[in-house]
Design a protein around this motif. Sequence first.
Motif, PDB file in Angstrom:
ATOM      1  N   ALA A  54      10.062  -5.398   2.951  1.00  0.00           N
ATOM      2  CA  ALA A  54       8.995  -5.755   1.720  1.00  0.00           C
ATOM      3  C   ALA A  54       8.993  -7.309   1.782  1.00  0.00           C
ATOM      4  O   ALA A  54       7.093  -7.213   1.796  1.00  0.00           O
ATOM      5  CB  ALA A  54       9.463  -5.322   0.793  1.00  0.00           C
ATOM      6  N   ALA A  95       3.630  -3.969  -1.375  1.00  0.00           N
ATOM      7  CA  ALA A  95       3.723  -2.709  -2.443  1.00  0.00           C
ATOM      8  C   ALA A  95       3.949  -1.525  -1.296  1.00  0.00           C
ATOM      9  O   ALA A  95       5.107  -0.312  -1.522  1.00  0.00           O
ATOM     10  CB  ALA A  95       3.120  -2.495  -3.887  1.00  0.00           C
ATOM     11  N   VAL A  99       7.860   1.140  -0.290  1.00  0.00           N
ATOM     12  CA  VAL A  99       7.873   2.072  -1.337  1.00  0.00           C
ATOM     13  C   VAL A  99       7.978   3.102   0.147  1.00  0.00           C
ATOM     14  O   VAL A  99       8.608   4.451  -0.189  1.00  0.00           O
ATOM     15  CB  VAL A  99       6.135   3.084  -1.953  1.00  0.00           C
ATOM     16  CG1 VAL A  99       6.639   4.140  -2.315  1.00  0.00           C
ATOM     17  CG2 VAL A  99       5.984   2.073  -3.809  1.00  0.00           C
ATOM     18  N   VAL A 187       7.919  -4.406  -4.993  1.00  0.00           N
ATOM     19  CA  VAL A 187       6.462  -3.375  -5.133  1.00  0.00           C
ATOM     20  C   VAL A 187       6.045  -4.536  -7.181  1.00  0.00           C
ATOM     21  O   VAL A 187       4.524  -4.151  -6.892  1.00  0.00           O
ATOM     22  CB  VAL A 187       6.659  -2.160  -5.412  1.00  0.00           C
ATOM     23  CG1 VAL A 187       5.447  -1.576  -6.257  1.00  0.00           C
ATOM     24  CG2 VAL A 187       6.684  -2.276  -4.469  1.00  0.00           C
TER      25      VAL A 187
END
Length: 219
Positions: A54, A95, A99, A187
């Motif tokens: 991420a 984000a 996820v 996120v």
Amino acid sequence: MVTHDDLPGPSLDDSPELRSGLRRTVLLVALLNLGYFFVEGIVALAIGSVSLFADSVDFFEDFAVNSLIALALGWSLSRRAVAGKVMAGIILLPALAAVWQAVSKFRNPEPPQVLSLLVTAGGAIAVNLLCTWVLARWRHHGGSMTAAAFLAARNDVIANLAIIAMGGLTWATRSGWPDIALGLFIVALNVTAAREVWEVAESETLAARALAGEEIDDD
């Protein structure tokens, strides 16, 4: 946590000298982020880290945001407001990536390799601190565009520090769940930044309408 007070108001400063200086700054930041995007992304995939993956997408996001700023400098206030809203959407990309990675590891939360994670996160901190430092003097110029770049760099420093702390927890617990939880924390950071940048872009839209002589409905 990012607050609305952290963001600059709309900027109407059209100084060619300021635009030139800001353009050079954001192009430097864009190149730094693009380079470390490849470094962190390769390591993240190799060790199976949700949070590091991420964060690597964050670097690509920052490359895109700063490149767009360089292109948008000198645009009208209304066009800069549109660019700010585009950037708010770009900020959400990491984000979605986090996820997806987190959900894919729910059934088999294997812990990432801690040493590689810590070294890579340490390098990310160095890059993001440099980017935050060079952008800090420009955060009151360019409205939502500069706000997007500064907030992205600052939030990345926070995320990198959290990755290092999570590495220690992963080593202690031998579990992949801290890595997944941190991915979801990243996120939240990106959603918050996107919302704040969108709000500033909205204020620029209202300012542009006021300059054009339109009536503004306070409701």
